[in-house]
Write an enzyme that holds these catalytic residues in place. Structure first.
Site, PDB file in Angstrom:
ATOM      1  N   GLY A   1       2.342 -38.434  21.313  1.00 51.65           N
ATOM      2  CA  GLY A   1       1.327 -39.468  21.091  1.00 51.65           C
ATOM      3  C   GLY A   1      -0.062 -38.863  21.073  1.00 51.65           C
ATOM      4  O   GLY A   1      -0.264 -37.715  21.502  1.00 51.65           O
ATOM      5  N   ASP A   2      -1.004 -39.633  20.566  1.00 55.32           N
ATOM      6  CA  ASP A   2      -2.403 -39.189  20.498  1.00 55.32           C
ATOM      7  C   ASP A   2      -3.160 -39.690  21.710  1.00 55.32           C
ATOM      8  O   ASP A   2      -2.797 -40.708  22.295  1.00 55.32           O
ATOM      9  CB  ASP A   2      -3.058 -39.740  19.221  1.00 55.32           C
ATOM     10  CG  ASP A   2      -2.624 -38.943  18.000  1.00 55.32           C
ATOM     11  OD1 ASP A   2      -2.519 -37.699  18.112  1.00 55.32           O
ATOM     12  OD2 ASP A   2      -2.393 -39.555  16.950  1.00 55.32           O
TER      13      ASP A   2
ATOM     14  N   ALA B   1      -0.444 -47.074  18.944  1.00 59.17           N
ATOM     15  CA  ALA B   1      -1.185 -46.128  19.788  1.00 59.17           C
ATOM     16  C   ALA B   1      -1.217 -46.626  21.231  1.00 59.17           C
ATOM     17  O   ALA B   1      -1.429 -47.820  21.487  1.00 59.17           O
ATOM     18  CB  ALA B   1      -2.600 -45.974  19.247  1.00 59.17           C
TER      19      ALA B   1
ATOM     20  N   GLU C   1       9.540 -45.875   6.611  1.00 63.44           N
ATOM     21  CA  GLU C   1       8.888 -46.057   7.907  1.00 63.44           C
ATOM     22  C   GLU C   1       8.171 -47.405   7.923  1.00 63.44           C
ATOM     23  O   GLU C   1       7.399 -47.709   7.022  1.00 63.44           O
ATOM     24  CB  GLU C   1       7.879 -44.927   8.148  1.00 63.44           C
ATOM     25  CG  GLU C   1       7.155 -45.046   9.473  1.00 63.44           C
ATOM     26  CD  GLU C   1       6.136 -43.935   9.699  1.00 63.44           C
ATOM     27  OE1 GLU C   1       6.562 -42.801   9.998  1.00 63.44           O
ATOM     28  OE2 GLU C   1       4.932 -44.185   9.569  1.00 63.44           O
TER      29      GLU C   1
HETATM   30  C1  LIG Z   1       6.825 -38.123  11.908  1.00 63.67           C
HETATM   31  C2  LIG Z   1       5.750 -38.554  12.871  1.00 63.67           C
HETATM   32  C3  LIG Z   1       5.729 -39.854  13.363  1.00 63.67           C
HETATM   33  C4  LIG Z   1       4.726 -40.279  14.253  1.00 63.67           C
HETATM   34  N1  LIG Z   1       4.753 -41.553  14.748  1.00 63.67           N
HETATM   35  C5  LIG Z   1       3.860 -41.950  15.690  1.00 63.67           C
HETATM   36  C6  LIG Z   1       3.920 -43.251  16.291  1.00 63.67           C
HETATM   37  O1  LIG Z   1       4.774 -44.067  15.942  1.00 63.67           O
HETATM   38  N2  LIG Z   1       2.994 -43.564  17.242  1.00 63.67           N
HETATM   39  C7  LIG Z   1       2.026 -42.679  17.657  1.00 63.67           C
HETATM   40  O2  LIG Z   1       1.236 -43.044  18.535  1.00 63.67           O
HETATM   41  N3  LIG Z   1       1.941 -41.438  17.105  1.00 63.67           N
HETATM   42  C8  LIG Z   1       2.819 -41.057  16.138  1.00 63.67           C
HETATM   43  N4  LIG Z   1       2.747 -39.798  15.572  1.00 63.67           N
HETATM   44  C9  LIG Z   1       1.595 -38.954  15.895  1.00 63.67           C
HETATM   45  C10 LIG Z   1       1.831 -38.062  17.119  1.00 63.67           C
HETATM   46  O3  LIG Z   1       1.986 -38.853  18.278  1.00 63.67           O
HETATM   47  C11 LIG Z   1       0.615 -37.143  17.244  1.00 63.67           C
HETATM   48  O4  LIG Z   1       0.508 -36.278  16.143  1.00 63.67           O
HETATM   49  C12 LIG Z   1       0.497 -36.387  18.546  1.00 63.67           C
HETATM   50  O5  LIG Z   1      -0.805 -35.802  18.611  1.00 63.67           O
HETATM   51  C13 LIG Z   1       1.513 -35.266  18.683  1.00 63.67           C
HETATM   52  O6  LIG Z   1       2.785 -35.733  18.897  1.00 63.67           O
HETATM   53  P1  LIG Z   1       4.030 -34.688  18.876  1.00 63.67           P
HETATM   54  O7  LIG Z   1       5.204 -35.374  19.430  1.00 63.67           O
HETATM   55  O8  LIG Z   1       4.151 -34.047  17.566  1.00 63.67           O
HETATM   56  O9  LIG Z   1       3.463 -33.667  19.981  1.00 63.67           O
HETATM   57  P2  LIG Z   1       3.881 -32.249  20.493  1.00 63.67           P
HETATM   58  O10 LIG Z   1       5.098 -31.719  19.874  1.00 63.67           O
HETATM   59  O11 LIG Z   1       3.838 -32.343  21.980  1.00 63.67           O
HETATM   60  O12 LIG Z   1       2.657 -31.349  19.982  1.00 63.67           O
HETATM   61  C14 LIG Z   1       1.318 -31.606  20.398  1.00 63.67           C
HETATM   62  C15 LIG Z   1       0.639 -30.268  20.632  1.00 63.67           C
HETATM   63  O13 LIG Z   1       1.238 -29.625  21.747  1.00 63.67           O
HETATM   64  C16 LIG Z   1       1.745 -28.342  21.381  1.00 63.67           C
HETATM   65  N5  LIG Z   1       3.018 -28.150  22.071  1.00 63.67           N
HETATM   66  C17 LIG Z   1       4.218 -28.739  21.811  1.00 63.67           C
HETATM   67  N6  LIG Z   1       5.164 -28.280  22.640  1.00 63.67           N
HETATM   68  C18 LIG Z   1       4.538 -27.383  23.461  1.00 63.67           C
HETATM   69  C19 LIG Z   1       4.980 -26.558  24.530  1.00 63.67           C
HETATM   70  N7  LIG Z   1       6.260 -26.584  24.950  1.00 63.67           N
HETATM   71  N8  LIG Z   1       4.074 -25.754  25.142  1.00 63.67           N
HETATM   72  C20 LIG Z   1       2.777 -25.732  24.736  1.00 63.67           C
HETATM   73  N9  LIG Z   1       2.299 -26.483  23.729  1.00 63.67           N
HETATM   74  C21 LIG Z   1       3.178 -27.300  23.103  1.00 63.67           C
HETATM   75  C22 LIG Z   1       1.918 -28.380  19.862  1.00 63.67           C
HETATM   76  O14 LIG Z   1       1.781 -27.102  19.272  1.00 63.67           O
HETATM   77  C23 LIG Z   1       0.781 -29.307  19.439  1.00 63.67           C
HETATM   78  O15 LIG Z   1      -0.423 -28.619  19.275  1.00 63.67           O
HETATM   79  C24 LIG Z   1       3.719 -39.351  14.658  1.00 63.67           C
HETATM   80  C25 LIG Z   1       3.732 -38.044  14.160  1.00 63.67           C
HETATM   81  C26 LIG Z   1       4.734 -37.636  13.272  1.00 63.67           C
HETATM   82  C27 LIG Z   1       4.745 -36.234  12.748  1.00 63.67           C
END
Ligand SMILES: Cc1cc2nc3c(=O)[nH]c(=O)nc-3n(C[C@H](O)[C@H](O)[C@H](O)COP(=O)(O)OP(=O)(O)OC[C@H]3O[C@@H](n4cnc5c(N)ncnc54)[C@H](O)[C@@H]3O)c2cc1C
Length: 210
Positions: free
Chosen positions: A110-111, A53, A19
């Site tokens: 995203g966060d 971010a 990465e």
């Molecule tokens: C491998 C990896 C790479 C990353 N790279 C980056 C990056 O390059 N840039 C960056 O800004 N961030 C990055 N992140 C961080 C990520 O953006 C954050 O952790 C963010 O808070 C969650 O993203 P997610 O896509 O996992 O969210 P989601 O899958 O949307 O999950 C977020 C929350 O929503 C809940 N949720 C998901 N789907 C549903 C649904 N259908 N109904 C109700 N609740 C739901 C989940 O349980 C969780 O609590 C990365 C994370 C990982 C694991």
């Protein structure tokens, strides 16, 4: 260029990737490309490039992924988040990524921006990665889509089980592969995997036994 799902589908052995994050200076750009060249001799199956971010590295992420793909013939997967963008802006960005010949994408929620405790969707945007992934599928952009997963639970989820149930929705929406958040205890990953297998048991199209 290969799809990540093909890479996982064609081997029973480990698949490994590196990465990279986009540098902030021209010197950093040079150093990154030297590092990519050096690491390419280890023949990673693919590499990923993070997304700053709030979309702060939007263009840079795509540019680096495209360069790595073209110069090193390694599938380079840009990360992409839906923070701070509505559907029209997301679609425009996705089309631009596709026009660079990029086939694979890490689709993330995203966060929240610094200082904003809870994630709030941008008006006209998406609530979570599941919605983003459904949208990409509906738009027929032909990406191989990766999603994030959390062996130690995503901080917003009440329980690990709830998080894994959401993960199932993400896969059903169209995620082709998952990349986990960092974890330090193998036992946490094993517990997560067992829960995934239990919850996915009834989903015939998804094989989590490998
Ligand atoms: C491998 C990896 C790479 C990353 N790279 C980056 C990056 O390059 N840039 C960056 O800004 N961030 C990055 N992140 C961080 C990520 O953006 C954050 O952790 C963010 O808070 C969650 O993203 P997610 O896509 O996992 O969210 P989601 O899958 O949307 O999950 C977020 C929350 O929503 C809940 N949720 C998901 N789907 C549903 C649904 N259908 N109904 C109700 N609740 C739901 C989940 O349980 C969780 O609590 C990365 C994370 C990982 C694991």
């Amino acid at each position: 260029m290969k799809r990540i799902s093909e890479i996982y589908g064609s081997t029973k052995g480990p698949v490994y990737s590196f990465e990279f994050f986009p540098p902030k200076t021209p010197e950093g750009d040079v150093k990154l490309m030297e590092t990519v060249k050096e690491l390419s001799s280890l023949h990673p199956d693919f590499v990923t490039v993070t997304y700053g971010a709030g979309g702060s590295t939007k263009d840079k992420t795509v540019e680096i992924s495209s360069l790595i793909g073209k110069n090193h013939s390694i599938p380079a997967v840009p990360h992409f988040t839906c923070v701070g963008a509505d559907q029209a802006q997301i679609l425009e960005s996705l089309k631009r990524i596709r026009s660079e010949g990029i086939l694979n994408l890490m689709a993330l929620r995203g966060d929240p921006p610094k200082g904003q405790g809870e994630f709030k969707k941008t008006p006209g945007g998406f609530e979570n990665a599941t919605e983003l992934i459904s949208f990409i599928r509906l738009e027929n952009l032909d990406f191989c889509i990766g999603g994030g997963c959390y062996p130690e639970k995503h901080p917003d989820a009440k329980t690990l089980e709830e998080d894994v149930r959401h993960l199932k929705l993400k896969v059903e929406a169209g995620a082709d592969f998952l990349v986990s958040q960092l974890f330090f205890m193998n036992s946490a990953f094993e517990k997560f995997l067992n829960l995934v297998r239990k919850i996915y048991k009834r989903v015939s199209k998804t094989d989590f036994t490998k």
